[in-house]
Design a protein around this motif. Sequence first.
Motif, short mmCIF file in Angstrom:
data_model
loop_
_atom_site.label_atom_id
_atom_site.label_comp_id
_atom_site.label_asym_id
_atom_site.label_seq_id
_atom_site.Cartn_x
_atom_site.Cartn_y
_atom_site.Cartn_z
N HIS A 1 33.77 35.11 1.86
CA HIS A 1 33.94 35.18 3.16
C HIS A 1 35.39 34.52 3.68
O HIS A 1 35.65 33.51 2.80
CB HIS A 1 32.86 34.23 3.67
N PRO A 2 36.02 34.98 4.63
CA PRO A 2 37.46 34.53 5.01
C PRO A 2 37.35 33.14 5.02
O PRO A 2 38.26 32.31 4.80
CB PRO A 2 37.78 35.33 6.01
N GLY A 3 36.12 32.65 5.65
CA GLY A 3 36.30 31.20 5.88
C GLY A 3 36.27 30.15 4.56
O GLY A 3 36.45 29.10 4.50
N VAL B 1 37.68 28.50 -2.56
CA VAL B 1 37.52 28.94 -3.77
C VAL B 1 38.93 29.26 -4.62
O VAL B 1 38.88 29.01 -5.78
CB VAL B 1 36.83 30.36 -3.64
N LEU B 2 40.02 29.46 -3.92
CA LEU B 2 41.41 29.84 -4.49
C LEU B 2 41.66 28.44 -5.05
O LEU B 2 42.37 28.46 -6.36
CB LEU B 2 42.32 30.50 -3.44
N ALA B 3 41.57 27.24 -4.06
CA ALA B 3 42.03 25.98 -4.58
C ALA B 3 41.25 25.36 -5.61
O ALA B 3 41.86 25.17 -6.65
CB ALA B 3 41.80 25.18 -3.54
N ALA B 4 39.97 25.54 -5.70
CA ALA B 4 39.17 25.46 -6.98
C ALA B 4 39.62 25.88 -8.33
O ALA B 4 39.54 25.58 -9.34
CB ALA B 4 37.68 25.73 -6.53
N GLY B 5 39.83 27.55 -8.06
CA GLY B 5 40.18 28.12 -9.04
C GLY B 5 41.49 27.63 -9.69
O GLY B 5 41.76 27.62 -11.12
N ARG B 6 42.57 27.45 -8.88
CA ARG B 6 43.64 27.11 -9.42
C ARG B 6 43.77 25.52 -10.13
O ARG B 6 44.35 25.50 -10.99
CB ARG B 6 44.72 26.90 -8.44
N ALA B 7 43.02 24.91 -9.39
CA ALA B 7 42.78 23.62 -10.12
C ALA B 7 42.08 23.45 -11.37
O ALA B 7 42.35 22.67 -12.44
CB ALA B 7 42.21 22.50 -9.10
N ARG C 1 32.28 23.25 -9.44
CA ARG C 1 31.00 23.54 -8.74
C ARG C 1 31.17 23.74 -7.24
O ARG C 1 31.69 22.77 -6.65
CB ARG C 1 29.94 22.69 -9.06
N LEU C 2 30.99 24.68 -6.59
CA LEU C 2 31.10 25.01 -5.38
C LEU C 2 30.05 26.05 -4.36
O LEU C 2 29.30 26.92 -5.41
CB LEU C 2 32.49 25.22 -4.92
N GLU C 3 29.93 26.08 -3.34
CA GLU C 3 28.99 27.06 -2.57
C GLU C 3 29.92 27.49 -1.64
O GLU C 3 30.80 27.01 -0.93
CB GLU C 3 27.98 26.17 -1.84
N ILE D 1 36.21 40.42 -6.25
CA ILE D 1 35.55 38.97 -5.91
C ILE D 1 36.29 38.25 -4.73
O ILE D 1 35.60 37.99 -3.76
CB ILE D 1 35.33 38.27 -7.26
N LEU D 2 37.58 38.12 -4.89
CA LEU D 2 38.23 37.32 -3.90
C LEU D 2 38.15 38.20 -2.51
O LEU D 2 38.01 37.48 -1.44
CB LEU D 2 39.85 37.09 -4.30
N ARG D 3 38.20 39.09 -2.51
CA ARG D 3 38.34 40.13 -0.99
C ARG D 3 36.76 39.97 -0.66
O ARG D 3 36.70 40.15 0.72
CB ARG D 3 38.60 41.71 -1.54
#
Length: 396
Positions: A160-162, A167-173, A183-185, A155-157
């Motif tokens: 979109h690179p941008g 998404v990574l920051a939201a997952g870690r938090a 919640r994010l887009e 999923i991470l791959r």
Amino acid sequence: SGAMTFVGDAVLQVTGRPPHEYLGHSIFQFVHPDDLAEVRAKIASGEVLRTPLRMRRVRYRFLHADGQWRWFESLAVNALHDPLLESIIVHSRDVSGDVALEEALRRRERRFRTLTEKSDDLVVVLGADGSAVFESASVGRIFGFRPRELTAQRILRLIHPGHRRQVLAAGRALVAAHGQERRLEFMIRDATGGYRWIEATLVDLIEDPDVNGLLVNARDVTSRKIAEAERDGALQDAAVFLWEKDVATRRMRWRSDSVSLQRLGVPAAEHGEDEWLARVHPDDAARVRTAHLGLATGSSRTLNVEYRVRDFEGQWKRVLLRGQPAGPDLRSGGRLVRGVCIDVTERRRIEDALARSREQFRLALECAQIGFYEWDIVADTLAGLDEWCAARGVPP
């Protein structure tokens, strides 16, 4: 034959009958007819007889003394070859509550799976190792992936690179906060290689024993994003700006991009009303304040005023401000006014240029003593006819 030669005293509590009522009777006469074939196969001529001194488990319905069928689970041991026992020992317990609970869980699972299969929402549960513990059928229908093809790393791959860092920051938090949700887009690539916008809610349920994973509930919002982009582009091209104002606090909020607001001379995306009015042309200030005051006091139901406002380059722009009450502001509790601000500078410039050209043409004709008239075909009216008749020496 299944005849019972010994029955423990606990049978009264479990089945409602005393032990002596079972002695000499076959156990099969108390088994539900629909389960009888399976029980006979396992005990009388099946697994139990073929495996001496080994326990075999069987579940069936047993007739209680109250006339109700209760679910029993029995452990049977073949001790026929033991000279001291020469029997099949059966230990049974009432598992009706367990069966009812299991059936309820199965119904819930069937209902949940049916809902997720028919829904356009994407549901994925990622385990602690990153694998997909559960995924709804819509994952394949919308994104084209095969079952169990998605993992956390995959999923991470695909993101979109941008958007990947967000998404990574939201997952870690999320993991650090324990049990929270985010919640994010972001955009993610589907099986065809194209990108889609999704709106996702991430919920940390790793410590929930019933889930034991990260719940991802998402939906495809690509169509909405395209529509929003087209709308924003149209508004920007048309120099139309959306605004709202809290009548109680007199705070104004703008719903356009910062670059366009800078060109118009808006101080900030949110500011006080006086900051905006300070940029109004002095000759228009009183009229603009009166219009805003009428809407605030309720003496006027609409706002419709055109005036000049100074941009950040010191140039005067003409704007048309329109608005009306839109109900309460949920954030402040005050009354909310919403409307549009239209940059009519270019339109007014063209109209003024046309007006000047018409005036110059009229003056030129007067100086040349040439009468002229205009015929409005739509309204079927003539203008300038008196001058034209006078120049021609004919009655009007």
